[in-house]
Design an enzyme around this catalytic site. Sequence first.
Site, short mmCIF file in Angstrom:
data_model
loop_
_atom_site.label_atom_id
_atom_site.label_comp_id
_atom_site.label_asym_id
_atom_site.label_seq_id
_atom_site.Cartn_x
_atom_site.Cartn_y
_atom_site.Cartn_z
N ASP A 80 0.82 -1.33 0.02
CA ASP A 80 0.02 0.13 0.08
C ASP A 80 0.92 1.26 -0.20
O ASP A 80 1.65 1.33 0.89
CB ASP A 80 -1.03 -0.04 1.26
CG ASP A 80 -2.03 1.14 1.22
OD1 ASP A 80 -3.40 0.62 1.27
OD2 ASP A 80 -1.79 2.21 1.11
N ASP A 117 -3.92 2.31 -4.99
CA ASP A 117 -2.62 2.54 -4.63
C ASP A 117 -2.17 1.40 -3.60
O ASP A 117 -1.61 1.25 -2.71
CB ASP A 117 -2.28 3.63 -3.65
CG ASP A 117 -2.94 3.54 -2.22
OD1 ASP A 117 -4.25 3.03 -2.17
OD2 ASP A 117 -2.53 4.33 -1.45
N GLU A 118 -2.97 -0.06 -3.84
CA GLU A 118 -2.96 -1.00 -2.81
C GLU A 118 -3.17 -2.26 -3.84
O GLU A 118 -4.18 -2.41 -4.58
CB GLU A 118 -4.24 -0.80 -2.16
CG GLU A 118 -4.50 -1.70 -0.88
CD GLU A 118 -5.67 -1.65 -0.15
OE1 GLU A 118 -6.48 -0.48 -0.37
OE2 GLU A 118 -6.04 -2.33 0.52
N1 DCP Z 1 -9.01 8.43 -1.01
C1 DCP Z 1 -10.06 9.44 -1.15
N2 DCP Z 1 -10.91 9.38 -0.24
C2 DCP Z 1 -10.92 8.73 0.90
C3 DCP Z 1 -9.84 7.66 1.29
C4 DCP Z 1 -9.14 7.60 0.23
O1 DCP Z 1 -10.10 9.99 -2.29
N3 DCP Z 1 -11.83 8.77 1.86
C5 DCP Z 1 -7.71 8.41 -2.10
C6 DCP Z 1 -6.76 9.29 -1.62
C7 DCP Z 1 -5.80 8.44 -1.12
C8 DCP Z 1 -5.87 7.23 -1.79
O2 DCP Z 1 -7.26 7.09 -2.09
O3 DCP Z 1 -4.45 8.96 -1.29
C9 DCP Z 1 -5.64 5.90 -1.25
O4 DCP Z 1 -6.21 5.78 0.11
P1 DCP Z 1 -5.48 5.26 1.39
O5 DCP Z 1 -6.67 5.08 2.31
O6 DCP Z 1 -4.93 4.14 1.07
O7 DCP Z 1 -4.89 6.60 2.02
P2 DCP Z 1 -3.42 7.21 1.66
O8 DCP Z 1 -2.83 6.52 0.68
O9 DCP Z 1 -3.86 8.47 1.22
O10 DCP Z 1 -2.68 6.86 3.22
P3 DCP Z 1 -1.89 5.88 3.89
O11 DCP Z 1 -0.53 6.08 4.02
O12 DCP Z 1 -2.88 5.73 5.21
O13 DCP Z 1 -2.45 4.62 3.06
CA CA Z 2 -2.55 4.10 0.75
#
Ligand code: DCP
Ligand code: CA
Length: 406
Positions: A9, A104-105
Site C-alpha cells: 500500500d 494504490d493497494e
Molecule cells: N482516498 C479518497 N477518499 C478517501 C480515502 C482515500 O479519495 N476517503 C484516495 C486518496 C488516497 C488514496 O485514495 O491517497 C488511497 O487511500 P488510502 O486509504 O490508502 O490513504 P493514503 O494512501 O492517502 O494514506 P495511507 O498512508 O494511510 O495509506
Molecule cells: Ca495508501
Amino acid sequence: MTHRIMHIDLDAFFVSVEQVLNPELRGKPVVVGGKPDRRGVVASASYEARAFGLHAGMPLVTARRLCPHAIFIEGSFTKYRDASQRFMAILADFSPYLEPVSLDEAYLEVTGFESIHGSIHQMAAAIKQRIKDELGLPSSVGIASGKVVAKIASELSKPDGLLEVAAGEERSFLAPLPIAKLPGIGKKTERIFKGLGINTVGELSIMPLNVLKSHFGASGELLYRYANGIDDSKVEPPGAAKSISRETTFGQDTRERSLLKGTLGYLSERVGAELRQKDRQAGCVTLKLRYADFSTITRRHTLIKATDADQTIFDIGLQLLTRALSQERQPVRLIGIGVSNLTEPGRQLDMLDLSAQRLERLNKAIDRIRKKYGFSAIQTGRTLPLKDIFPSGDNGYTLHTPSLSR
Ligand code: DCP
Ligand code: CA
C-alpha cells in the site's frame, strides 16, 4: 513451504504523488481534496498533517481549523491513475499473481518466491526499493499467510514500513489489537462488542462461535475466523471485477425529487457504460444514500436476469430511492448507484427477448457516439434536470465530487 501473501500500500498516495511533482511540498502538512472553503472532504493527508489530527474523509473546513497552515491542493485524478498504473506494473514484474484492490493497494501471492529473492522479506524490500527509485513514492508492505493479516500488518507498519507475521504467529499478532482493525467491523459492530466487554481481537477470538453467529449471523462466523487468524481467501487476478459504482455529493443537501432522480439517471448511465465497456452484466443493483446527518444506507435489489442496460439500472435504483425516501425525512447529502454479481466478460444473446435486444442495440449506439464525441453528446431525458445545475463538459457533467470508486 509456508503460504505467503503480500499486501502493498502506497503511503499518503495522492499527497505523495503531488510531492514528487513539486518538491516544495515535501516534509510539510499537505492535504489533497480541494480548497478549504469548498464543501468536500480530505482525500489524502500527509503524515505531517496527520500529526494535527487530519485524516481522509474529514470535512475540509475542519481540516483547516485543526491545521491552518496546511497546504490544500485540488489534485487531479489523471496523475494518480498514471502513478497507479506504473505501480501495478512494478508489482506485476515480481509475481504474476497480482490482485489490485484500489489505485494504490494490491495483494501479491508470493508463496515459493523465496528461492528467487533469498527470503520473502528481501523480496518485499526489493519491491519497496523499486517503487521508491522509479516512482519516488513511499510504500508499506505486510507479509502473512492470509490477506487479512497481511493488510493489517502493512497498515501497522506505516509509513515506509515492512512487517512480516510468521506462519503460526497470526493469533498472537492480532490478539492485542483493537477489534476495529478487523475488516467488517464498523462503528456499529464495534459498539455492540464494547457493550459485551470485548475490546481486543484476542477477547473476540475466544468468544464461542455460536454466540457470534447468534449476534451477527454469517458475518459472525467470518469474524470468528479472522480473529483466530484463519483466512483462506485467495489472491484473485484482475479482470474479475466484483462491482462497479458511481456516486456524488450534492453542493447542498437536497430533497428535490427531480434533482435526485436526474442525478441517479446520470450515475446509472455511467455505471451502464462501464459495464458494457467491460463486456459484463450485473445481477444486483445497489442504491446508496447519505443523509444530512451523515447516516448512510444501502438498499439492494437482486435481478432475475443479469443486465447491462442503463434503463434497468435506473429503474431499479429509482424504485429503491422512492422507497428509501418514503422512510426518511432528512435531506440527502450523497447519492450513489452500483452494480455487483457481475458475469464473466462475453455472453449469449437472449434471442427470445426482443425488448432486451432493442435496449442493447440502443445502448451500444449511445456508447459509440459518446466515445467519438464525448459523454455529453447525448443527454437522455432522465438526466435533463441536471442541465441547469451542473456545468457540463465533453466528459459529462462536472459533479462536485466525482466518485473515485470503480
Ligand atoms: N482516498 C479518497 N477518499 C478517501 C480515502 C482515500 O479519495 N476517503 C484516495 C486518496 C488516497 C488514496 O485514495 O491517497 C488511497 O487511500 P488510502 O486509504 O490508502 O490513504 P493514503 O494512501 O492517502 O494514506 P495511507 O498512508 O494511510 O495509506
Ligand atoms: Ca495508501
